[in-house]
Design a protein around this motif. Structure first.
Motif, PDB file in Angstrom:
ATOM      1  N   ASP A   1      -2.198  -7.699   4.742  1.00  0.00           N
ATOM      2  CA  ASP A   1      -2.094  -6.274   4.415  1.00  0.00           C
ATOM      3  C   ASP A   1      -3.209  -5.856   3.454  1.00  0.00           C
ATOM      4  O   ASP A   1      -3.786  -4.769   3.590  1.00  0.00           O
ATOM      5  CB  ASP A   1      -0.741  -5.966   3.784  1.00  0.00           C
ATOM      6  CG  ASP A   1       0.419  -6.061   4.772  1.00  0.00           C
ATOM      7  OD1 ASP A   1       0.158  -6.064   5.996  1.00  0.00           O
ATOM      8  OD2 ASP A   1       1.575  -6.136   4.312  1.00  0.00           O
ATOM      9  N   TYR A   2      -3.508  -6.713   2.493  1.00  0.00           N
ATOM     10  CA  TYR A   2      -4.567  -6.431   1.519  1.00  0.00           C
ATOM     11  C   TYR A   2      -5.918  -6.295   2.221  1.00  0.00           C
ATOM     12  O   TYR A   2      -6.673  -5.338   1.971  1.00  0.00           O
ATOM     13  CB  TYR A   2      -4.623  -7.549   0.484  1.00  0.00           C
ATOM     14  CG  TYR A   2      -5.622  -7.317  -0.634  1.00  0.00           C
ATOM     15  CD1 TYR A   2      -5.303  -6.510  -1.721  1.00  0.00           C
ATOM     16  CD2 TYR A   2      -6.885  -7.911  -0.599  1.00  0.00           C
ATOM     17  CE1 TYR A   2      -6.207  -6.298  -2.754  1.00  0.00           C
ATOM     18  CE2 TYR A   2      -7.803  -7.702  -1.614  1.00  0.00           C
ATOM     19  CZ  TYR A   2      -7.455  -6.892  -2.688  1.00  0.00           C
ATOM     20  OH  TYR A   2      -8.357  -6.677  -3.699  1.00  0.00           O
TER      21      TYR A   2
ATOM     22  N   HIS B   1      -6.446  -5.685   5.450  1.00  0.00           N
ATOM     23  CA  HIS B   1      -6.418  -4.535   6.356  1.00  0.00           C
ATOM     24  C   HIS B   1      -6.640  -3.224   5.599  1.00  0.00           C
ATOM     25  O   HIS B   1      -7.270  -2.297   6.118  1.00  0.00           O
ATOM     26  CB  HIS B   1      -5.087  -4.487   7.120  1.00  0.00           C
ATOM     27  CG  HIS B   1      -4.907  -5.621   8.078  1.00  0.00           C
ATOM     28  ND1 HIS B   1      -3.669  -6.044   8.508  1.00  0.00           N
ATOM     29  CD2 HIS B   1      -5.816  -6.433   8.683  1.00  0.00           C
ATOM     30  CE1 HIS B   1      -3.818  -7.047   9.348  1.00  0.00           C
ATOM     31  NE2 HIS B   1      -5.113  -7.314   9.466  1.00  0.00           N
ATOM     32  N   SER B   2      -6.157  -3.163   4.376  1.00  0.00           N
ATOM     33  CA  SER B   2      -6.333  -1.939   3.577  1.00  0.00           C
ATOM     34  C   SER B   2      -7.798  -1.703   3.226  1.00  0.00           C
ATOM     35  O   SER B   2      -8.195  -0.587   2.886  1.00  0.00           O
ATOM     36  CB  SER B   2      -5.506  -2.027   2.289  1.00  0.00           C
ATOM     37  OG  SER B   2      -6.082  -2.927   1.352  1.00  0.00           O
ATOM     38  N   LYS B   3      -8.611  -2.756   3.324  1.00  0.00           N
ATOM     39  CA  LYS B   3     -10.036  -2.655   3.037  1.00  0.00           C
ATOM     40  C   LYS B   3     -10.883  -2.583   4.311  1.00  0.00           C
ATOM     41  O   LYS B   3     -12.106  -2.717   4.257  1.00  0.00           O
ATOM     42  CB  LYS B   3     -10.484  -3.861   2.203  1.00  0.00           C
ATOM     43  CG  LYS B   3      -9.880  -3.873   0.801  1.00  0.00           C
ATOM     44  CD  LYS B   3     -10.322  -5.095   0.019  1.00  0.00           C
ATOM     45  CE  LYS B   3      -9.838  -4.983  -1.415  1.00  0.00           C
ATOM     46  NZ  LYS B   3     -10.499  -3.876  -2.157  1.00  0.00           N
TER      47      LYS B   3
END
Length: 399
Positions: free
Chosen positions: A98-99, A101-103
């Motif tokens: 998730d981390y 993907h957020s970037k």
């Protein structure tokens, strides 16, 4: 009735092929944890590496993946679901995905087609469907599937890789499969057939130019020389994988320093980037991005060279000339241009005189040097000096 069945089968195979191409229409690009983190990949360092990739311009240049290599595993839970080592990844793999993907990044993970991985950790043999579903739930985008502790024959490898490929396709998420059996079973002959999007062609690369004694430790040129013979097996959705980019390592102690991996010259590091881009290998850096030097950053983020690797035509360069001094490669590009790469294999600077007609290019061209970022001439030939183990890369536009 037979005609209807044939058409149905044809449509099914076409749909499958389109899906596979969609998964890796161009070679994957990113960063691999093994050379720096080795047996201790961990959440903190992976997140810091992701941040550094964004800050350095690598993500903007196309390096979207972080490939989490071996030694992340913590065994299986009471339902036999594979789990991460809680000390190394206290927030879990899903949180890490998730981390990233957020970037705007993606997460690759590692397993093995045997009960245990190369490092002796939990692997996926006989748990293919269950692990694929777990990877999908976590948000994994790529699986590096190794082959330690597995039988040596080709038939078994095809079955085991095919089983995992099918499991990934049924997982509910698009996950690329990188076949990593190191080349002895010639996966370029069958990798795409069983569902892989790329396949390693050699044993692990080390931080050196060339292994000439055959004692272990593949160097940059060993990989280039091997992949140069495999052009017909490469294309959208199926790539010859030359293993990690070693620029920026400079002989650092770790896996890359084994077998006399003492580091390379700037020309050699740059040549790997040039030739891997010409040969359509996946591009994944392996130095510590948090502290890499300007030389490595310049190599990784040369957008004109990266554009060759990511060209939509996906046509791997062919080696047109090979002798004691020169390797010369040519590849067509999607917009009608050509790229040529001129490698000096000698240990000293050499004078080159290249007639493009000898390479099968009969027209006259504008000649753009992709490392100097400028047009350096026009015509049907090029002459100049090439330093030891340097590769000149030109984009030719017809005039």
């Amino acid at each position: 009735m037979k005609l209807k069945l044939f058409i149905a089968l044809l449509l099914a195979s076409t749909t499958t092929f389109a899906q596979e191409v969609k998964l890796a229409a161009t070679p994957p690009m990113g960063w691999m944890s093994w050379n720096i983190m080795s047996e201790n990949p961990n959440e903190k360092d992976i997140k810091e590496m992701a941040d550094a990739m964004v800050a350095s311009g690598m993500v903007k240049a196309g390096y979207h993946y972080i490939f989490l290599d071996d030694c992340w595993q913590g065994g299986r839970d009471n339902k036999n679901n594979i789990i991460a080592d809680a000390k190394k990844f206290p927030s879990g793999i899903k949180s890490l995905a998730d981390y990233l993907h957020s970037k705007g990044m993606k997460l690759g993970i590692y397993s093995d087609a045997a009960p245990l991985t190369c490092g002796g950790f939990t692997a996926s043999f006989n748990f293919e469907n269950q692990d694929a579903k777990t990877f999908a739930y976590w948000g994994i985008d790529y699986l590096k599937y190794d082959y330690c502790n597995a039988p040596e024959d080709v038939a078994t490898a095809k079955i085991r890789y095919g089983k995992m490929a099918q499991a990934l396709r049924k997982s509910g998420r698009e996950i690329l499969l990188g076949i990593c059996e190191w080349g002895p079973r010639e996966p370029w002959n069958w990798g795409a057939e069983v569902g892989g999007q790329s396949w390693r062609t050699t044993y692990d690369i080390r931080d050196k130019w060339n292994d000439t004694e055959g004692k272990g430790g593949v160097g940059i040129y060993n990989v280039v020389d091997k992949n140069a013979e495999l052009a017909k097996y490469s294309g959208p959705g199926k790539w010859n994988d030359g293993d990690m980019l070693v620029a920026g390592l400079h002989g650092v102690k770790g896996p890359s320093s084994a077998y006399n991996g003492k580091g390379c010259t700037q020309a050699e590091y740059q040549s790997q980037m040039s030739l891997y881009s010409m040969l359509n290998s996946p591009l994944y850096a392996s130095c510590d991005i948090r502290k890499m030097d300007d030389e490595a950053r310049t190599i990784f983020t040369n957008e004109e060279v990266v554009a060759l690797n990511q060209d939509a035509l996906g046509k791997q360069a062919e080696r047109k000339i090979k002798n004691d001094v020169w390797d010369i490669f040519v590849r067509p590009l999607a917009n009608g241009d050509y790229a040529i790469a001129i490698l000096n294999k000698a240990a000293s600077t050499q004078n080159a005189k290249i007639n493009f007609a000898d390479l099968g290019l009969a027209d006259k061209y504008e000649i753009r040097d992709l490392w100097q970022h400028k047009v350096t001439g026009k015509g049907n030939k090029w002459a100049g000096q090439v330093a030891a183990h340097e590769t000149k890369v030109f984009r030719l536009k017809k005039i």
